[in-house]
Motif scaffolding. Structure first.
Motif, PDB file in Angstrom:
ATOM      1  N   UNK A 382      47.930  45.312  49.034  1.00 64.95           N
ATOM      2  CA  UNK A 382      47.791  46.642  48.443  1.00 64.95           C
ATOM      3  C   UNK A 382      46.508  46.647  47.611  1.00 64.95           C
ATOM      4  N   UNK A 383      46.198  47.693  46.852  1.00 67.44           N
ATOM      5  CA  UNK A 383      44.954  47.678  46.069  1.00 67.44           C
ATOM      6  C   UNK A 383      44.833  46.477  45.133  1.00 67.44           C
ATOM      7  N   UNK A 384      45.935  46.075  44.489  1.00 67.79           N
ATOM      8  CA  UNK A 384      45.874  44.914  43.594  1.00 67.79           C
ATOM      9  C   UNK A 384      45.587  43.650  44.388  1.00 67.79           C
ATOM     10  N   UNK A 385      46.188  43.536  45.579  1.00 69.86           N
ATOM     11  CA  UNK A 385      45.905  42.386  46.416  1.00 69.86           C
ATOM     12  C   UNK A 385      44.445  42.304  46.819  1.00 69.86           C
ATOM     13  N   UNK A 386      43.856  43.441  47.122  1.00 71.02           N
ATOM     14  CA  UNK A 386      42.443  43.435  47.494  1.00 71.02           C
ATOM     15  C   UNK A 386      41.552  43.172  46.291  1.00 71.02           C
ATOM     16  N   UNK A 388      42.232  41.006  43.948  1.00 73.92           N
ATOM     17  CA  UNK A 388      42.213  39.548  43.867  1.00 73.92           C
ATOM     18  C   UNK A 388      41.359  38.936  44.969  1.00 73.92           C
ATOM     19  N   UNK A 389      41.433  39.521  46.172  1.00 72.26           N
ATOM     20  CA  UNK A 389      40.632  38.996  47.278  1.00 72.26           C
ATOM     21  C   UNK A 389      39.136  39.224  47.044  1.00 72.26           C
ATOM     22  N   UNK A 390      38.774  40.376  46.513  1.00 73.71           N
ATOM     23  CA  UNK A 390      37.362  40.678  46.252  1.00 73.71           C
ATOM     24  C   UNK A 390      36.823  39.785  45.149  1.00 73.71           C
ATOM     25  N   UNK A 391      37.615  39.577  44.108  1.00 75.56           N
ATOM     26  CA  UNK A 391      37.156  38.742  42.992  1.00 75.56           C
ATOM     27  C   UNK A 391      37.033  37.277  43.382  1.00 75.56           C
ATOM     28  N   UNK A 392      37.680  36.890  44.469  1.00 72.55           N
ATOM     29  CA  UNK A 392      37.599  35.497  44.921  1.00 72.55           C
ATOM     30  C   UNK A 392      36.353  35.227  45.752  1.00 72.55           C
ATOM     31  N   UNK A 393      35.614  36.258  46.164  1.00 64.55           N
ATOM     32  CA  UNK A 393      34.402  36.059  46.951  1.00 64.55           C
ATOM     33  C   UNK A 393      33.267  35.602  46.049  1.00 64.55           C
ATOM     34  N   UNK A 394      32.301  34.938  46.653  1.00 68.91           N
ATOM     35  CA  UNK A 394      31.168  34.437  45.870  1.00 68.91           C
ATOM     36  C   UNK A 394      30.295  35.568  45.342  1.00 68.91           C
ATOM     37  N   UNK A 404      39.810  47.359  38.434  1.00 70.73           N
ATOM     38  CA  UNK A 404      41.073  47.834  37.881  1.00 70.73           C
ATOM     39  C   UNK A 404      40.972  49.271  37.378  1.00 70.73           C
ATOM     40  N   UNK A 405      39.808  49.653  36.866  1.00 70.94           N
ATOM     41  CA  UNK A 405      39.614  51.047  36.444  1.00 70.94           C
ATOM     42  C   UNK A 405      39.694  51.979  37.645  1.00 70.94           C
ATOM     43  N   UNK A 406      39.084  51.595  38.745  1.00 66.63           N
ATOM     44  CA  UNK A 406      39.102  52.434  39.947  1.00 66.63           C
ATOM     45  C   UNK A 406      40.524  52.578  40.484  1.00 66.63           C
ATOM     46  N   UNK A 407      41.227  51.467  40.631  1.00 69.71           N
ATOM     47  CA  UNK A 407      42.598  51.517  41.146  1.00 69.71           C
ATOM     48  C   UNK A 407      43.506  52.264  40.174  1.00 69.71           C
ATOM     49  N   UNK A 408      43.338  52.005  38.871  1.00 66.84           N
ATOM     50  CA  UNK A 408      44.148  52.723  37.888  1.00 66.84           C
ATOM     51  C   UNK A 408      43.911  54.219  37.939  1.00 66.84           C
TER      52      UNK A 408
END
Length: 434
Positions: A382-386, A388-394, A404-408
């Motif tokens: 879901x958006x929260x899952x993505x 975490x996935x985006x923040x894990x990229x280099x 989090x502001x955008x999703x919120x």
């Protein structure tokens, strides 16, 4: 002497004067709400100081925002180049670059028109349900939309949702034929006949129609559906299904039949006593152990079922509170009119109970929609899952607030809309004329 007596009697009306400036407009509102006393004035000044101090500290972060960059280091370099070596700012470039994933997940780029069209049709389908002044004939489209929306999002042959819809039609016909004898027997027979059709007749009809007239869209796997699209699918499905199920559970809990009352109470208390995340893990990991080998039970469908059952248990208690708030005279009035149980509930009892329960119902809907973010713990992105996935990229390692502001903000738009509709509905149904 007579002329002297009438000397001070005015012969013409004075023109109406404008009210004092302190009694109208923003000045009056501020005097009554912000500066009505020394305590209120002090709290207003303290609050204003806190808000201004917060905005003053946050202003540079917003004003230095960057919307075009390929990575977080590039974003920081642009900020320092444009605003100084020690400047800080928001890097909304991550939203600009990854908004497709946040909204659609891994849905194929060439098929974005399908969820977009499904969303537009969803708004058209719920409009006659939410606003009574629209033509009632549009409710037929509202009933058909779940099958249309499923076909648009998941694709495949069009005859699968058509044959599934036929099962509901057959069950409804059976119910209508037997309803005059016994509503309970008619409902049970309709469910059984529909289930038999889905188990034995649906696949045969689907294959025959597809062979004769192959109309289909490219199939999209459930694992490719994610982002805010996934949250809308789970949230809207849970909201739509939990309300009628909650009504039935609330009536079952108050039933005079021991078996129905016991089952309803047991279900409600069990679901309310178990965290939602536990039910989601059950849907994800344990449910397959109870299914025949080789059964492919879609994970999103399992999550929708568990979320619906969870919300229905809470919805039942909210509606039961509305039923308990009705005076006993309403039930006696229904009996005096000679109405049977279901007509009394449909025409007299349930409309008033639902009206009383509107704030609690909408509160449950909002909580359900926000709880869709818990699916990240069972592997659905879901958006929260993505995030975490985006923040894990280099490229975007270290980004935090912007995502989090955008999703919120997205969740706020939907939840605030539900809240405002609740207030509109309360004003529309108000009968005390206050």
């Amino acid at each position: 002497m007579a002329d002297t007596e009438h000397e001070f009697v005015r012969s013409q009306m004075l023109p109406a004067l404008a009210p004092p400036s302190s009694q109208v407009g923003a000045v009056r509102w501020m005097r009554e709400n912000l500066f009505s006393g020394w305590a209120n004035t002090a709290l207003t000044l303290i609050s204003a100081y806190v808000v201004i101090h917060f905005l003053w500290g946050m202003a540079p972060w917003w004003l230095h925002a960057v919307w075009n960059a390929s990575s977080l280091p590039d974003c920081r370099k642009i900020i320092q180049t444009d605003f100084g070596p020690h400047a800080e700012g928001a890097c909304f470039a991550v939203v600009h670059e990854r908004w497709k994933q946040l909204l659609y997940g891994f849905y194929p780029d060439t098929e974005y028109w399908r969820p977009n069209l499904a969303l537009i049709l969803m708004l058209a389908a719920i409009a006659p349900i939410l606003f009574s002044h629209l033509p009632r004939k549009l409710l037929a489209f509202s009933a058909l939309y779940p099958f249309i929306g499923y076909w648009l999002i998941w694709g495949g042959t069009i005859w699968f949702p058509v044959s599934a819809l036929l099962g509901f039609v057959i069950g409804g016909v059976v119910f209508k034929l037997l309803a005059e004898k016994s509503a309970v027997v008619a409902a049970g027979a309709g469910i059984v006949i529909a289930a038999l059709w889905w188990m034995f007749g649906e696949s045969w009809l689907e294959a025959a129609l597809h062979a004769a007239l192959p109309i289909s869209l490219p199939s999209v796997e459930s694992r490719d559906i994610g982002g805010f699209l996934l949250s809308i699918i789970i949230g809207v499905s849970g909201i739509t299904l939990s309300l009628p199920l909650g009504v039935l559970l609330a009536l079952g809990r108050q039933s005079n039949m021991f078996f129905i009352r016991s089952v309803s109470i047991g279900f409600i208390e069990f679901i309310r006593g178990v965290p939602l995340i536990t039910l989601l893990f059950t849907a994800s990991l344990l449910l397959n152990y109870f299914l025949p080998p080789g059964t492919n039970f879609d994970l999103i469908l399992r999550v929708v079922i568990m979320v619906t059952l969870f919300a229905a248990a809470y919805m039942a208690e909210v509606i039961r509170g509305g039923l308990a708030a009705l005076p006993r005279g309403q039930y006696e009035a229904a009996d005096a009119l000679g109405l049977d149980y279901w007509k009394a509930q449909r025409l007299i009892i349930m409309p008033q109970a639902l009206k009383i329960s509107i704030p609690g119902i909408v509160n449950t809907f909002i909580g359900l929609f926000k709880d869709t973010t818990l699916v990240v713990f069972i592997g659905l992105l879901d958006p929260i899952g993505f995030i975490n996935a985006i923040r894990a990229t280099s490229e975007w390692n270290g980004i935090y607030w912007e995502l989090y502001i955008f999703v919120g903000a997205l969740f706020f738009v939907f939840c605030y809309g539900m809240s405002q509709y609740s207030m509109y509905l309360e004003r529309k149904l108000r009968t005390d004329h206050r």
